[in-house]
Design a protein around this motif. Structure first.
Motif: not given
Length: 116
Positions: A49, A52, A55, A107, A111
């Motif tokens: 989570w 994300t 990223e 999260p 994303h």
């Protein structure tokens, strides 16, 4: 197992620091570079989570850099000014939403997308 270890809350401070560095980048662009380096360092060891968010931060940096470069070049003909303003708004929204989701231990949805 301890709940704070299970949901990764012990690691949220670095994600929050990166979001703040990104917001400060609107004043001094150097902090975004520091933030993306930190995101790359911490991403692999983070729970799913939280990954994300890392990223999203990495993608935000690279997409922002690309759009910012286009906006900067086009600012010579004044078309780039609205692009740079839109980029700043997009950047702020992604960071504020990220801070909210981290605070809720959620999260970041979608994303990997371009949207906010």
């Amino acid at each position: 197992m301890n709940q704070s270890v299970t949901n990764g809350s012990a690691n949220t401070s670095m994600v929050n620091v990166i979001y703040v560095l990104y917001l400060l980048a609107l004043i001094s662009g150097v902090t975004a570079l520091i933030g993306v380096i930190v995101a790359y360092v911490y991403k692999d060891d983070a729970p799913e989570w939280l990954r994300t968010h890392y990223e999203l931060q990495i993608r935000t940096f690279w997409m922002g850099l690309a759009i910012g470069a286009v906006g900067a070049v086009l600012s010579w003909v004044l078309i780039g000014i609205p692009i740079l303003i839109a980029l700043a708004v997009w950047w702020i929204i992604r960071c504020v939403k990220g801070l909210r989701y981290v605070g809720e231990r959620q999260p970041y949805p979608n994303h990997l997308g371009w949207g906010i």
